[in-house]
Design a protein around this motif. Structure first.
Motif, PDB file in Angstrom:
ATOM      1  N   ALA A   1       0.895  -1.028   0.109  1.00 46.36           N
ATOM      2  CA  ALA A   1       0.017  -0.022   0.113  1.00 46.36           C
ATOM      3  C   ALA A   1       0.887   1.349  -0.073  1.00 46.36           C
ATOM      4  CB  ALA A   1      -0.907   0.134   1.028  1.00 46.36           C
ATOM      5  N   VAL A   2       1.969   1.298   0.719  1.00 43.36           N
ATOM      6  CA  VAL A   2       2.794   2.276   0.931  1.00 43.36           C
ATOM      7  C   VAL A   2       3.668   2.447  -0.631  1.00 43.36           C
ATOM      8  CG1 VAL A   2       4.842   3.249   1.680  1.00 43.36           C
ATOM      9  CG2 VAL A   2       3.441   2.162   3.212  1.00 43.36           C
ATOM     10  N   MET A   3       3.898   1.395  -1.230  1.00 37.19           N
ATOM     11  CA  MET A   3       4.658   1.723  -2.490  1.00 37.19           C
ATOM     12  C   MET A   3       3.676   2.094  -3.635  1.00 37.19           C
ATOM     13  SD  MET A   3       7.653   0.490  -2.281  1.00 37.19           S
ATOM     14  CE  MET A   3       7.517   1.341  -0.886  1.00 37.19           C
ATOM     15  N   LEU A   4       2.380   1.844  -3.375  1.00 36.57           N
ATOM     16  CA  LEU A   4       1.296   2.475  -4.060  1.00 36.57           C
ATOM     17  C   LEU A   4       1.378   3.873  -4.233  1.00 36.57           C
ATOM     18  CD1 LEU A   4      -1.937   0.250  -4.078  1.00 36.57           C
ATOM     19  CD2 LEU A   4      -0.437   0.729  -6.286  1.00 36.57           C
ATOM     20  N   ALA A   5       1.584   4.348  -3.113  1.00 35.19           N
ATOM     21  CA  ALA A   5       1.547   6.028  -2.681  1.00 35.19           C
ATOM     22  C   ALA A   5       2.899   6.620  -3.356  1.00 35.19           C
ATOM     23  CB  ALA A   5       1.323   6.264  -1.194  1.00 35.19           C
ATOM     24  N   THR A   6       4.036   5.724  -3.021  1.00 36.31           N
ATOM     25  CA  THR A   6       5.495   6.486  -3.639  1.00 36.31           C
ATOM     26  C   THR A   6       5.639   6.228  -4.909  1.00 36.31           C
ATOM     27  OG1 THR A   6       6.462   4.227  -2.996  1.00 36.31           O
ATOM     28  CG2 THR A   6       6.189   5.865  -1.155  1.00 36.31           C
ATOM     29  N   LYS A   7       4.973   5.095  -5.552  1.00 34.77           N
ATOM     30  CA  LYS A   7       5.229   4.749  -7.066  1.00 34.77           C
ATOM     31  C   LYS A   7       6.777   4.431  -7.367  1.00 34.77           C
ATOM     32  CE  LYS A   7       1.568   8.301  -8.257  1.00 34.77           C
ATOM     33  NZ  LYS A   7       1.082   9.439  -8.917  1.00 34.77           N
ATOM     34  N   ASP A   8       7.238   3.884  -6.438  1.00 34.10           N
ATOM     35  CA  ASP A   8       8.617   3.321  -6.672  1.00 34.10           C
ATOM     36  C   ASP A   8       8.504   2.144  -7.678  1.00 34.10           C
ATOM     37  OD1 ASP A   8       9.851   5.311  -4.989  1.00 34.10           O
ATOM     38  OD2 ASP A   8       9.965   3.836  -3.505  1.00 34.10           O
TER      39      ASP A   8
ATOM     40  N   ARG B   1       3.195   0.074 -11.036  1.00 35.52           N
ATOM     41  CA  ARG B   1       1.622   0.047 -10.257  1.00 35.52           C
ATOM     42  C   ARG B   1       1.009  -1.381 -10.613  1.00 35.52           C
ATOM     43  NH1 ARG B   1      -1.686   3.795  -8.144  1.00 35.52           N
ATOM     44  NH2 ARG B   1      -3.802   3.094  -8.154  1.00 35.52           N
ATOM     45  N   ARG B   2       0.989  -2.029 -11.857  1.00 33.65           N
ATOM     46  CA  ARG B   2       0.208  -3.071 -12.123  1.00 33.65           C
ATOM     47  C   ARG B   2       1.022  -4.333 -11.269  1.00 33.65           C
ATOM     48  NH1 ARG B   2       1.633  -7.391 -15.490  1.00 33.65           N
ATOM     49  NH2 ARG B   2      -0.160  -8.535 -16.354  1.00 33.65           N
ATOM     50  N   SER B   3       2.581  -4.056 -11.121  1.00 37.15           N
ATOM     51  CA  SER B   3       2.939  -5.280 -10.165  1.00 37.15           C
ATOM     52  C   SER B   3       2.602  -5.100  -8.817  1.00 37.15           C
ATOM     53  CB  SER B   3       4.664  -5.210 -10.285  1.00 37.15           C
ATOM     54  OG  SER B   3       5.168  -5.320 -11.483  1.00 37.15           O
ATOM     55  N   ILE B   4       2.242  -4.138  -8.325  1.00 36.91           N
ATOM     56  CA  ILE B   4       2.142  -3.839  -7.141  1.00 36.91           C
ATOM     57  C   ILE B   4       0.604  -4.505  -6.771  1.00 36.91           C
ATOM     58  CG2 ILE B   4       1.418  -2.124  -4.993  1.00 36.91           C
ATOM     59  CD1 ILE B   4       3.846  -0.411  -6.329  1.00 36.91           C
ATOM     60  N   VAL B   5      -0.026  -3.954  -7.698  1.00 33.22           N
ATOM     61  CA  VAL B   5      -1.760  -4.712  -7.512  1.00 33.22           C
ATOM     62  C   VAL B   5      -1.815  -5.825  -7.577  1.00 33.22           C
ATOM     63  CG1 VAL B   5      -3.706  -4.362  -8.537  1.00 33.22           C
ATOM     64  CG2 VAL B   5      -2.621  -2.241  -8.635  1.00 33.22           C
ATOM     65  N   LEU B   6      -1.081  -6.674  -8.447  1.00 31.47           N
ATOM     66  CA  LEU B   6      -0.947  -8.072  -8.639  1.00 31.47           C
ATOM     67  C   LEU B   6      -0.504  -8.748  -7.370  1.00 31.47           C
ATOM     68  CD1 LEU B   6       0.547  -8.682 -12.158  1.00 31.47           C
ATOM     69  CD2 LEU B   6      -1.914  -9.247 -11.344  1.00 31.47           C
ATOM     70  N   LEU B   7       0.377  -8.170  -6.797  1.00 29.92           N
ATOM     71  CA  LEU B   7       1.014  -8.646  -5.441  1.00 29.92           C
ATOM     72  C   LEU B   7       0.032  -8.483  -4.192  1.00 29.92           C
ATOM     73  CD1 LEU B   7       4.903  -7.569  -5.640  1.00 29.92           C
ATOM     74  CD2 LEU B   7       3.747  -9.809  -5.501  1.00 29.92           C
ATOM     75  N   LEU B   8      -0.729  -7.315  -4.249  1.00 30.57           N
ATOM     76  CA  LEU B   8      -1.668  -7.115  -3.279  1.00 30.57           C
ATOM     77  C   LEU B   8      -2.937  -8.023  -3.263  1.00 30.57           C
ATOM     78  CD1 LEU B   8      -2.135  -3.068  -2.777  1.00 30.57           C
ATOM     79  CD2 LEU B   8      -1.843  -4.727  -1.036  1.00 30.57           C
ATOM     80  N   THR B   9      -3.228  -8.230  -4.661  1.00 28.68           N
ATOM     81  CA  THR B   9      -4.335  -9.151  -5.109  1.00 28.68           C
ATOM     82  C   THR B   9      -4.118 -10.649  -4.278  1.00 28.68           C
ATOM     83  OG1 THR B   9      -4.941  -7.985  -6.813  1.00 28.68           O
ATOM     84  CG2 THR B   9      -5.615 -10.174  -6.666  1.00 28.68           C
ATOM     85  N   VAL B  10      -2.920 -10.853  -4.700  1.00 33.44           N
ATOM     86  CA  VAL B  10      -2.392 -12.113  -4.040  1.00 33.44           C
ATOM     87  C   VAL B  10      -2.488 -12.137  -2.554  1.00 33.44           C
ATOM     88  CG1 VAL B  10      -0.378 -13.840  -3.908  1.00 33.44           C
ATOM     89  CG2 VAL B  10      -1.010 -12.962  -6.084  1.00 33.44           C
ATOM     90  N   ALA B  11      -1.774 -11.343  -1.888  1.00 34.82           N
ATOM     91  CA  ALA B  11      -1.884 -11.096  -0.524  1.00 34.82           C
ATOM     92  C   ALA B  11      -3.288 -11.247   0.081  1.00 34.82           C
ATOM     93  CB  ALA B  11      -1.069  -9.858   0.091  1.00 34.82           C
TER      94      ALA B  11
END
Length: 413
Positions: free
Chosen positions: A238-245, A248-258
């Motif tokens: 969630a923090v990475m979504l805000a920082t955009k490091d 975004r698609r990779s972060i969303v996929l990992l969040l979905t898995v979690a």
């Protein structure tokens, strides 16, 4: 002529000193300066150290009557006995996933221990289980090495982390308390964290698959450990979504898995009738936290640190190195944010939890990783590394050997 020669010699010495300084800086800072052969030797030594620490409390000179060392060993013997005596596969699965342990909260851990007992072909299940850390210790040393390398891209920090793992809370408390399921779940959890960062950096499908499988494996190995890892992963992503490091698609996929692993865990109730990690952890937290615990927070912390689990949380060297890292690091870096979030999971138990909750949470935190990065900072300063590094390493090894040598229980007369 003499004056000219003196100037040439001074210039040459100055040049050599500068090049030596540059090479030393390069030696400490570059990730590719540690040769493969050197890395293998160091890792082999650290693995050997972890094996020695497991063997010491079982040495006949110390443990003269072959006494059990792990506090929880007898629980695992009782839980695995029905698996051994199962008449068919269906009964075996039912015992592992629904009945045994705390209503089936660690089936993979029980199956793992059952498999080891069968492979060893011994009639003394207690003896076999007590020696399972001979597998868990080296595995944790190696897994932490790869996780730290993924986080820092620094071979020195990774080697320091693998050494500190051999003398870490997970290692020493795991031997003393017999936290076999928790220990195994941490190993799988660090694997999942490694592939989480791999996928964030490269977005490879196989990394996402390994992350997904390992996350479900943690849930079926030790639900309380899975809860902590899932919380850390979700907050970090969630923090990475805000920082955009990262993408975004990779972060969303990992969040979905979690988040999907949470759904799977809840679905276990209706499928198997076993306990859900979410429900179980909520009940545990409600029972072990409150205003009364907040009022007793200092006394509880002292008991957790100096009395329970062999007093291993009183290792001030690891804690001091962690504090040094906290005040020396760039906390805007993604890997450092991940470590800070992991460390922060211990705040609520410290202020509002009893000793059992504190132990459960603190045991899962990888204190050795920030401590290893702190040692790397120190090694970059040649004037301090010569003095402090050998002293720290020797002290940690000596303290660990002393600790495991005293795990043999001598009951009061």
């Amino acid at each position: 002529t003499n004056e000219f020669m003196n100037r040439v010699l001074k210039s040459k010495n100055k040049k050599n000193n500068n090049s030596h300084h540059t090479s030393m800086s390069s030696f400490f800072l570059r990730a590719d300066t540690v040769r493969l052969r050197t890395k293998i030797i160091y890792l082999a030594v650290f693995v050997l150290l972890s094996i020695i620490l497991v063997i010491i409390p079982h040495n006949p000179m110390i443990n003269k009557n072959n006494q059990e060392i792990g506090v929880d060993t007898h629980y695992y013997v009782d839980w695995i006995a029905p698996l051994i005596s199962s008449n068919n596969t269906q009964e075996f699965i039912h015992q592992a996933f629904v009945v045994q342990a705390h209503d089936g909260d660690r089936p993979i851990a029980l199956i793992f221990l059952f498999t080891i007992i069968k492979l060893v072909s011994t009639h003394d299940a207690s003896y076999t289980i007590e020696h399972v850390p001979l597998i868990l210790g080296p595995a944790l040393v190696l897994v932490v090495y790869f996780l730290t390398r993924e986080l820092t891209s620094n071979e020195r920090s990774s080697l320091f982390a693998s050494f500190l793992t051999a003398v870490s809370f997970q290692m020493l408390i795991g031997i003393y308390a017999g936290f076999y399921a928790n220990w195994l779940a941490i190993i799988v959890g660090f694997i999942s964290a490694t592939f989480l960062f791999k996928f964030l950096k490269r977005s490879r499908k196989r990394d996402l698959i390994v992350f997904s499988v390992s996350l479900v494996t943690i849930m079926l190995t030790h639900t309380y450990t899975w809860t902590i890892f899932v919380i850390v992963f979700i907050i970090f992503l969630a923090v990475m979504l805000a920082t955009k490091d990262y993408n975004r698609r990779s972060i969303v996929l990992l969040l979905t898995v979690a988040l999907s692993s949470v759904v799977i865990d809840i679905a276990r109730i209706s499928i198997t009738g076993s306990i859900s990690g979410v429900v179980g952890d909520t009940e545990l937290a409600s029972n072990l936290t409150g205003l009364e615990q907040f009022a007793q927070r200092w006394n509880t912390l002292m008991e957790t640190t100096y009395i329970y689990v062999g007093g291993q949380f009183s290792n001030f060297i690891l804690l001091a190195l962690g504090l040094y890292w906290l005040f020396s690091s760039n906390l805007r870096k993604a890997s450092n944010i991940f470590i800070v979030i992991f460390l922060s999971t211990g705040l609520i138990p410290l202020f509002a939890g009893n000793w059992l909750l504190q132990v459960r949470v603190l045991y899962n935190i990888p204190f050795q990783i920030p401590a290893a990065i702190a040692l790397t900072y120190m090694s970059n300063r040649s004037h301090t590394s010569r003095l402090f590094l050998p002293a720290i390493i020797l002290w940690l090894v000596a303290a660990s050997v002393t600790a495991v040598s005293n795990y043999y229980l001598i009951p009061p007369s």
